[in-house]
Structures are given as C-alpha cells and as structure tokens.
Design a protein around this motif. Structure first.
Motif, short mmCIF file in Angstrom:
data_model
loop_
_atom_site.label_atom_id
_atom_site.label_comp_id
_atom_site.label_asym_id
_atom_site.label_seq_id
_atom_site.Cartn_x
_atom_site.Cartn_y
_atom_site.Cartn_z
N VAL A 1 0.87 -1.18 0.00
CA VAL A 1 0.00 0.00 0.00
C VAL A 1 0.90 1.23 0.00
CG1 VAL A 1 -1.82 1.27 1.20
CG2 VAL A 1 -1.76 -1.22 1.34
N VAL A 2 0.69 2.11 -0.95
CA VAL A 2 1.52 3.32 -1.04
C VAL A 2 0.60 4.54 -1.00
CG1 VAL A 2 3.22 4.58 -2.42
CG2 VAL A 2 3.23 2.09 -2.41
N LEU A 3 0.87 5.45 -0.09
CA LEU A 3 0.14 6.72 -0.05
C LEU A 3 0.73 7.65 -1.10
CD1 LEU A 3 -0.40 7.62 3.71
CD2 LEU A 3 -2.16 7.54 1.96
N THR A 4 -0.11 8.35 -1.82
CA THR A 4 0.39 9.23 -2.89
C THR A 4 -0.32 10.58 -2.82
OG1 THR A 4 -1.30 8.65 -4.51
CG2 THR A 4 0.63 7.20 -4.38
N ASP A 5 0.22 11.51 -3.63
CA ASP A 5 -0.48 12.80 -3.77
C ASP A 5 -1.58 12.63 -4.84
OD1 ASP A 5 0.77 12.83 -6.21
OD2 ASP A 5 2.21 14.39 -5.71
N PRO B 1 4.26 8.92 -4.96
CA PRO B 1 4.35 8.54 -3.55
C PRO B 1 4.67 9.74 -2.65
CG PRO B 1 5.50 6.97 -4.90
CD PRO B 1 5.13 8.09 -5.81
N LYS B 2 3.97 9.83 -1.54
CA LYS B 2 4.16 10.94 -0.61
C LYS B 2 3.88 10.42 0.80
CE LYS B 2 2.54 15.69 0.05
NZ LYS B 2 1.53 16.68 -0.32
N ALA B 3 4.72 10.82 1.74
CA ALA B 3 4.59 10.27 3.10
C ALA B 3 3.88 11.22 4.05
CB ALA B 3 5.97 9.92 3.65
N GLU B 4 4.04 12.53 3.83
CA GLU B 4 3.47 13.49 4.79
C GLU B 4 2.48 14.41 4.11
OE1 GLU B 4 6.45 15.52 7.02
OE2 GLU B 4 7.46 13.64 7.58
N MET C 1 -2.23 3.70 -3.69
CA MET C 1 -2.12 2.56 -4.63
C MET C 1 -2.02 1.28 -3.80
SD MET C 1 0.35 3.86 -7.69
CE MET C 1 1.79 4.21 -6.75
N VAL C 2 -2.83 0.34 -4.16
CA VAL C 2 -2.84 -0.94 -3.44
C VAL C 2 -2.50 -2.05 -4.43
CG1 VAL C 2 -4.24 -2.58 -2.12
CG2 VAL C 2 -4.60 -0.14 -1.83
N THR C 3 -1.49 -2.85 -4.09
CA THR C 3 -1.16 -4.02 -4.92
C THR C 3 -1.63 -5.26 -4.15
OG1 THR C 3 0.75 -2.86 -5.76
CG2 THR C 3 0.69 -5.21 -6.17
N THR D 1 -2.23 -10.62 -9.97
CA THR D 1 -1.78 -9.52 -9.11
C THR D 1 -2.16 -8.20 -9.77
OG1 THR D 1 0.04 -10.82 -8.24
CG2 THR D 1 0.24 -8.45 -8.02
N MET D 2 -2.88 -7.39 -9.02
CA MET D 2 -3.37 -6.11 -9.57
C MET D 2 -2.86 -4.96 -8.71
SD MET D 2 -5.62 -6.81 -12.09
CE MET D 2 -6.85 -5.50 -12.17
N THR D 3 -2.60 -3.83 -9.38
CA THR D 3 -2.32 -2.59 -8.66
C THR D 3 -3.49 -1.64 -8.90
OG1 THR D 3 0.06 -2.90 -8.83
CG2 THR D 3 -0.71 -0.66 -8.39
N TYR D 4 -4.18 -1.30 -7.84
CA TYR D 4 -5.34 -0.40 -7.94
C TYR D 4 -4.90 1.01 -7.53
CZ TYR D 4 -7.94 -4.79 -7.95
OH TYR D 4 -8.42 -6.05 -8.25
N MET D 5 -5.23 1.98 -8.37
CA MET D 5 -4.95 3.37 -8.05
C MET D 5 -6.26 3.96 -7.56
SD MET D 5 -2.52 4.06 -11.30
CE MET D 5 -1.61 5.49 -10.79
#
Lengths: 133, 180
Positions: A58-62, A67-70, A80-82, A123-127
């Motif tokens: 799981v990646v947090l993004t703008d 990708p963005k953390a804060e 984005m979830v893979t 395997t899927m990556t969902y945005m």
C-alpha cells in the motif's frame, strides 16, 4: 528353484526404469512451476470460497499518484494498493483511516467499502482516489 | 578373487549390452538431450524464486542474471513443449514398442501435461483434490503452489499439442523395426 533368466531380470529392470521415468515426469511438472519462494506469499484457500486475497503493498500518494509520506491539512491523499488473488474475484476493499499519533486503535474514519474494478490478472495494482470514499 | 571380479564385469557388460538391445537407445538419448536443453530455461532465463527445484537446491545452480537470457519470449512456453516431447521419447525408447504403443504413450503424456495446465486454470478444483499430506513430502509439497501460483497460458497448450505431434513424428523416424 531355478535362478531367474537374464532376460526376465532385464525386463524387470526396464519396467523399473519406466516407472521411474513416469514418476520423474510428474515430479518435474510439479517442481518446475509454482515458485519455491516465501511460504507466506502463497495465499490461503477457503474450501468452497476460493483463494484469500493478499495485500502486497500500500503506497500513499499525492493527487497525481506520486508517492508521498506526509500531508498537510487540506491536502488530497490518494493511494495505490497491490493485491494478489489467483481466484481473480476481488471485488471490494475495506478502508479505515487512522491518525498516526493515535494510540487508541480507533479509526477516525471508516470502515468504508471501495468497489474495485474487475480483476484481469492474478496480481493487480489499484490506483484509488480518496474522493471515492 | 580377480577371476570372480572379471567374471562379474563380463556378466554386467553382457547384461548392459542386452539391456541396450532391448531399448531404443536413440529415442532415449534424443529425449534426454532435449530434456537437458529444457533445464537451461529454468537455470538461465527464470528467476530461482520461480522454480521449486532451483530454489530448493543445496548449491546455487541458477545462472539467472549471470548469463543473458537465451530463449527470449519462446522461453515462456518452451518447457511445456520440451516436457511432453522428451518424456514421450524416453518412455517410448525404454518400452521399445511399435506404432500402436507410440500412440498410447503420446496420449498418456499429452493428457498428463494438459491436465496439469488446465489445473492452473481451475485452481480451486485442483487445490481441493490435493490431499493435505502432500505438504509433508519432498517435491509433492510444491503441488499446491504449482496450481495456486502458476499461470494458465493458451500458448502452453499449443506447445503441448505441437510437442506431442513432433514427438510422434520423431518416434516414427527412429523406430526400431522388429526382426521377423
């Protein structure tokens, strides 16, 4: 008792060889695929239901999916979830939001359900956009 | 004592000769050579994590990322072709049978390979028929993963069909006629 003839011994030897070849044939198929990787990577199976999906990342993004953390107050967060499901029937994702500083374990938002587009690969990556919540 | 050893050696040599006469050595050798070629796909083109044999080997036998990819996109379906082709030739060579036997052997390996490939499409059915005690046995422990993580590919089915036809053709050329 007569000793066995050389021909019959050879015939037995031949049948042993053929049996070994058949066993080797089956083993080589099983051992050639499926991967020998980490056991935890293999999704579990529920009889009658199918494979249990596994979320790999799981990646947090703008808002542009970088990708963005804060995040500051008022920022838009997407993610984005893979996930893997060999059964290819993932339909919904349950989402909860937590404050990082919160130690109570209570979400400040959710649980909510996001409907996922149909699965075309194992395997899927969902945005996913926060606006969908 | 040396006489006994010599006698044993002659007996073994004679039996080996007789054994070689009973099989079709040409077919067995072709099958083994092609099978050896097939292992190169797993050693060179595929990551060791993708293959149970390579991953479980005691020493690192993988040449992945050491040598450049040899087979390119053909490497995806080549193992399906090679498996059915080589095992038909090895089995037929050991049985040293005639054309009717060849059809039976071709059908046996064709159906076996097709069943395993279709098992990757119908994963749940495959997983339900695999007994749990397989998980404690060497090699068989990978059977659930084979079906679960393996990908069904139509090209693999085509490769199996092509491999079977070519194997039958190879058997017809290398047939050992029986003396009447």
């Amino acid at each position: 008792m007569k000793p066995p003839k050389s021909g019959s011994i050879l015939r037995i030897l031949r049948y042993i060889c053929i049996s070994c070849v058949i066993v080797l044939g089956f083993i080589s198929i099983i051992g050639s695929g499926g991967g020998g990787g980490d056991d935890a990577a293999a999704p579990g199976v529920v009889p009658g239901i199918g494979t249990v999906p596994v979320i790999n990342d799981v990646v947090l993004t703008d808002e542009n999916f970088n990708p963005k953390a804060e995040f500051a107050i008022g920022d838009t967060a997407n993610f984005m979830v893979t996930a893997t499901d060999p059964n290819r029937n993932m339909e919904e994702l349950i989402v909860e939001q937590y404050f990082p500083s919160d130690t109570t374990g209570n979400p400040f938002y959710g649980p909510d359900v996001l409907m996922l587009p149909s699965q075309s690969k194992d395997t899927m990556t969902y945005m996913l956009s926060a606006g969908q919540l | 004592m040396p006489y006994r050893a010599a006698w044993l050696f002659i007996l073994m040599k004679r039996n080996l000769k007789a054994f070689v006469c009973m099989i079709n050595i040409r077919q067995v050798l072709i099958g083994l050579t092609v099978l050896l070629l097939g292992t190169l796909v797993y050693l060179i083109d595929r990551s060791p994590d993708q293959t149970y044999f390579v991953h479980k080997s005691f020493v690192n036998i993988s040449l992945h990322n050491t040598l450049p990819n040899l087979f390119g996109f053909i490497g995806n379906s080549l193992p399906s072709f090679i498996h059915v082709f080589s095992f038909i030739l090895i089995t037929a060579g050991l049985l040293c049978c005639q054309k009717r036997g060849y059809i039976t052997i071709c059908a046996f390996w064709f159906l076996t390979d097709i069943a395993f490939e279709l098992g990757q499409k119908f994963k749940i059915f495959s997983l339900e028929i695999i007994p749990d005690w397989f998980s404690g046995i060497l090699f068989l422990e990978n059977s659930k993963k084979y079906f679960l993580l393996g990908t069904f590919d139509l090209n693999d089915l085509i490769a199996i069909v092509f491999g079977t036809i070519l194997a039958y053709f190879a058997l017809s050329i290398t047939i050992k006629r029986r003396e009447t």
